[in-house]
Each structure stands twice: as structure tokens, then as C-alpha cells.
Design an enzyme around this catalytic site. Sequence first.
Site, PDB file in Angstrom:
ATOM      1  N   ARG A   1      46.801  36.310  25.967  1.00  0.00           N
ATOM      2  CA  ARG A   1      45.621  37.077  26.347  1.00  0.00           C
ATOM      3  C   ARG A   1      46.039  38.436  26.882  1.00  0.00           C
ATOM      4  O   ARG A   1      47.230  38.699  27.024  1.00  0.00           O
ATOM      5  CB  ARG A   1      44.703  36.314  27.336  1.00  0.00           C
ATOM      6  CG  ARG A   1      45.306  35.394  28.339  1.00  0.00           C
ATOM      7  CD  ARG A   1      46.149  36.008  29.402  1.00  0.00           C
ATOM      8  NE  ARG A   1      45.495  37.119  30.073  1.00  0.00           N
ATOM      9  CZ  ARG A   1      46.113  38.089  30.691  1.00  0.00           C
ATOM     10  NH1 ARG A   1      47.464  38.116  30.741  1.00  0.00           N
ATOM     11  NH2 ARG A   1      45.482  39.060  31.277  1.00  0.00           N
TER      12      ARG A   1
ATOM     13  N   ALA B   1      44.410  42.632  26.511  1.00  0.00           N
ATOM     14  CA  ALA B   1      43.982  43.405  25.340  1.00  0.00           C
ATOM     15  C   ALA B   1      45.130  43.804  24.392  1.00  0.00           C
ATOM     16  O   ALA B   1      45.085  43.481  23.198  1.00  0.00           O
ATOM     17  CB  ALA B   1      43.195  44.627  25.805  1.00  0.00           C
TER      18      ALA B   1
ATOM     19  N   ARG C   1      37.931  36.967  19.692  1.00  0.00           N
ATOM     20  CA  ARG C   1      37.449  37.446  20.998  1.00  0.00           C
ATOM     21  C   ARG C   1      36.841  38.840  20.778  1.00  0.00           C
ATOM     22  O   ARG C   1      37.487  39.683  20.171  1.00  0.00           O
ATOM     23  CB  ARG C   1      38.586  37.496  22.041  1.00  0.00           C
ATOM     24  CG  ARG C   1      39.096  36.115  22.458  1.00  0.00           C
ATOM     25  CD  ARG C   1      40.005  36.199  23.676  1.00  0.00           C
ATOM     26  NE  ARG C   1      39.249  36.388  24.904  1.00  0.00           N
ATOM     27  CZ  ARG C   1      39.808  36.697  26.079  1.00  0.00           C
ATOM     28  NH1 ARG C   1      41.111  36.869  26.160  1.00  0.00           N
ATOM     29  NH2 ARG C   1      39.064  36.845  27.161  1.00  0.00           N
TER      30      ARG C   1
ATOM     31  N   GLN D   1      43.958  34.594  36.438  1.00  0.00           N
ATOM     32  CA  GLN D   1      45.078  35.369  35.873  1.00  0.00           C
ATOM     33  C   GLN D   1      45.879  36.071  36.977  1.00  0.00           C
ATOM     34  O   GLN D   1      47.072  36.315  36.822  1.00  0.00           O
ATOM     35  CB  GLN D   1      44.567  36.427  34.875  1.00  0.00           C
ATOM     36  CG  GLN D   1      44.039  35.869  33.568  1.00  0.00           C
ATOM     37  CD  GLN D   1      42.543  35.624  33.619  1.00  0.00           C
ATOM     38  OE1 GLN D   1      41.989  35.300  34.661  1.00  0.00           O
ATOM     39  NE2 GLN D   1      41.886  35.747  32.493  1.00  0.00           N
TER      40      GLN D   1
ATOM     41  N   ASP E   1      40.017  46.527  28.703  1.00  0.00           N
ATOM     42  CA  ASP E   1      39.887  45.861  27.403  1.00  0.00           C
ATOM     43  C   ASP E   1      39.286  46.780  26.356  1.00  0.00           C
ATOM     44  O   ASP E   1      39.528  46.635  25.163  1.00  0.00           O
ATOM     45  CB  ASP E   1      39.070  44.582  27.531  1.00  0.00           C
ATOM     46  CG  ASP E   1      39.932  43.517  28.164  1.00  0.00           C
ATOM     47  OD1 ASP E   1      40.089  43.536  29.389  1.00  0.00           O
ATOM     48  OD2 ASP E   1      40.516  42.713  27.411  1.00  0.00           O
TER      49      ASP E   1
ATOM     50  N   ASN F   1      36.543  45.711  31.602  1.00  0.00           N
ATOM     51  CA  ASN F   1      37.752  45.006  32.051  1.00  0.00           C
ATOM     52  C   ASN F   1      37.301  43.682  32.662  1.00  0.00           C
ATOM     53  O   ASN F   1      36.104  43.382  32.759  1.00  0.00           O
ATOM     54  CB  ASN F   1      38.542  45.859  33.046  1.00  0.00           C
ATOM     55  CG  ASN F   1      39.920  45.261  33.316  1.00  0.00           C
ATOM     56  OD1 ASN F   1      40.651  44.923  32.388  1.00  0.00           O
ATOM     57  ND2 ASN F   1      40.291  45.088  34.569  1.00  0.00           N
ATOM     58  N   LYS F   2      38.262  42.888  33.080  1.00  0.00           N
ATOM     59  CA  LYS F   2      38.001  41.541  33.604  1.00  0.00           C
ATOM     60  C   LYS F   2      36.847  41.529  34.591  1.00  0.00           C
ATOM     61  O   LYS F   2      36.747  42.414  35.440  1.00  0.00           O
ATOM     62  CB  LYS F   2      39.287  41.021  34.254  1.00  0.00           C
ATOM     63  CG  LYS F   2      39.222  39.634  34.844  1.00  0.00           C
ATOM     64  CD  LYS F   2      38.669  38.593  33.903  1.00  0.00           C
ATOM     65  CE  LYS F   2      39.395  38.463  32.585  1.00  0.00           C
ATOM     66  NZ  LYS F   2      38.603  37.712  31.559  1.00  0.00           N
TER      67      LYS F   2
HETATM   68  O1  MRU Z   1      40.412  37.553  29.534  1.00  0.00           O
HETATM   69  P1  MRU Z   1      41.755  38.235  29.590  1.00  0.00           P
HETATM   70  O2  MRU Z   1      42.740  37.560  30.470  1.00  0.00           O
HETATM   71  O3  MRU Z   1      42.275  38.514  28.206  1.00  0.00           O
HETATM   72  O4  MRU Z   1      41.432  39.636  30.252  1.00  0.00           O
HETATM   73  C1  MRU Z   1      42.462  40.530  30.472  1.00  0.00           C
HETATM   74  C2  MRU Z   1      42.044  41.747  31.188  1.00  0.00           C
HETATM   75  O5  MRU Z   1      40.894  41.937  31.535  1.00  0.00           O
HETATM   76  C3  MRU Z   1      43.102  42.784  31.397  1.00  0.00           C
HETATM   77  O6  MRU Z   1      42.877  43.487  32.584  1.00  0.00           O
HETATM   78  C4  MRU Z   1      43.073  43.761  30.214  1.00  0.00           C
HETATM   79  O7  MRU Z   1      43.128  43.084  29.011  1.00  0.00           O
HETATM   80  C5  MRU Z   1      44.177  44.729  30.291  1.00  0.00           C
HETATM   81  S1  MRU Z   1      45.716  44.021  29.891  1.00  0.00           S
HETATM   82  C6  MRU Z   1      46.866  45.235  29.962  1.00  0.00           C
END
Ligand code: MRU
Length: 340
Positions: free
Chosen positions: A45, A47, A88, A192, A233, A243-244
Site C-alpha cells: 500500500r 500511493a 483501488r 499504518q 494519494d 491523503n489518509k
Molecule cells: O490506504 P493506504 O495505506 O494506501 O494510504 C496511504 C497514505 O495515505 C499515504 O499517506 C500516501 O499514500 C502517501 S505514501 C508516500
Amino acid sequence: MARAIEWLDGKLRILDQSKLPREQIFADLDNYHDVVLAIKEMRIRGAPAIGVTAAYGIALGASGIKTASKDEFLAQLNKVMQAFAASRPTAVNLFQAIDRMKKAARGDGVAEIKNSLVNEAKRIHQEEITATKQLSQLGAELIKDGFTVLTHCNAGSLATAGYGTALGVIKAAKEQGKKVSVFVTETRPLLQGARLTAWELKQAKIPFTLITDSMAGYFMKRGEIDCVIVGADRIAANGYTANKIGTYTLAVLANAHGIPFYVAAPTTTIDLSLTSGYQIPIEERSPEEVTHIQGVPIAPEGIRAANPAFDITPNSYITAIITEKGIIKGPYTEGLNRGQ
Ligand code: MRU
């Protein structure tokens, strides 16, 4: 540092992030269906890592197509790409990688195309490594000696298949000889922060404190946080950033406390085709991720739970966007277009 993704003798090896930090398990994937599933189930996982994985997954899918007819091969390859596109929806790196693989599907015969797809996937991977290293070094200029940085989710090597974005900036600041410490939000529902960012920071020997998501405002109010850095993302042309989930809350809190809020991302995370961040598709995941923690129920059975995986942070809350091509400050529409 364990590698998140590796292409080994025509197979894709991933470090299963759903098992970290308790178990360090590598999975060798030899067909594209398993790669699509690994992305959906978030065994890989983040981005940029999703983009790199999809590129290798497409190369793997291509190698499994058994026909000598170029037309038939391209028709089947299209189905492989569609399966990745449906894995996704939020991280634009996935769609950028698919587009590049589509363009790389050229050659006189099937064997030549298969070969060119593997090479393109390797190039995409290498470019992410270079871009994340560069943006981390640029972003480290924003971190002063003695800073305490708050970060959310995991935007490190695991999430990028490279050096990291938000965590990359923190690591680069340390490598520049600065004293830096970190507050890590646990990042519910899938943790995470607690599982992956804490694991990476521990290995990098960077001091950090794990907090629950709801503690961020408390520590900001006490003056213990100098800046916030998160990954992204997808960044729309106006700088609005997906983002998350929980990132928006942190940005509003940082703004209320006068704390700089930085987004660090390679330009592969920028989507100039979207004029507004509110056009970014937000993934809705299973309610079970909220009612359960690591498979253990924590709420009464049969209740309703919402699970948007990402939120949108408006540009007015973002002090700067750190990319490998430079640090962009508002107005973002001009800055991002220039940066491309
Ligand atoms: O759902 P995830 O764990 O894939 O989400 C990840 C994030 O939101 C990260 O902050 C984002 O992808 C940046 S990774 C460098």
C-alpha cells in the site's frame, strides 16, 4: 531496511505489510490476480508503491498470456490493465503507471512487447526511487535542527518502494546532521502509523512517540510540535490533497495552532486533469476495518460503521507541497502547472 517490492527472476516479491510489525513475511507473486488482490487487501500500500506494484503486475500478467497473435495478446493485456484500474481508486500513481504501461506495449511481436513491459516497470520503479530521494533532500531544508515533526499514516520506504516521502524528508533531515524527533499518529482504522511508521523509524534510529489520532491537538496546544508532514494519494491542480483519513483534521488543527503543514509527494501523485480536489474519488472500504482491530471485534455485532479511506485537505491549510522538482507554495494552480 527490508525492500517493499522486488522483481526477482520474473516474479514479484512483496513484503506483506498487513503482517508487520509482528511478522516479516515476503510473498512471491507469480500471477497478476494475486498482485491485484495484494493491492486490494493492502498487503502492499501507499500511493507510489501501488503504482510500482501495478506496473510489475501488468508485466507479470503479460508474461502469462499464451498467444502468438499480437491482436489477441493486446486484447488480453487490456483486461489485465482493467483489473489493476479497479483495485483501488484514490492514488493516481496507479493510473499513471497503467497509462505508461499501455504506451510501452509496443513492439513487432508478443515477445518483444513482453520484454518492453518488464523494462518499463523497472524504469517506473527506478524513477520513484530517484524522485523520493530528491524530494526528501529538498524537503529537509524545511526541518530545522531540534524540530519535532508530526506525521500521519505511513509515507516511508514501505509506501513508496523508494526512500519515502514524509518519512523520507525526516530521514534526510537526520542524515544532514539535524536533531529531529517525531510524533506518530496510530492512524485508525488500519494502524499504518503504529505498525509501519513506528517500525521504519525504529530501524532508522529516529526518536519518536506514538500517539492515538485524537491526541494530536493536545500536543499541538502544548507547543510540542514544530510542523506536520504527510504524504499524498492524489493532488489536484488546485493543490487540494487526498491523503489518509484524518489528514484534514490534522491540517485544520495545525492551522488553528499556527503550525506549518507540509505535503510531500513525487510529481506522479499530481493529477492536473482534476481542477478541484473534490473530484478525487474517495475509496470506501469495508466497515469491518472499523468494527474490528486485526480481526478482533471491538464493537457490538451488526452495527453500522463508515470507512472512507481518505479525505481532502483544502489548499488554504497547506503551507507547501514538496516535490522532487521543487517546493511549491500557493497559489498552487500556477505552481503545480509550472512544476510539471
Ligand atoms: O490506504 P493506504 O495505506 O494506501 O494510504 C496511504 C497514505 O495515505 C499515504 O499517506 C500516501 O499514500 C502517501 S505514501 C508516500
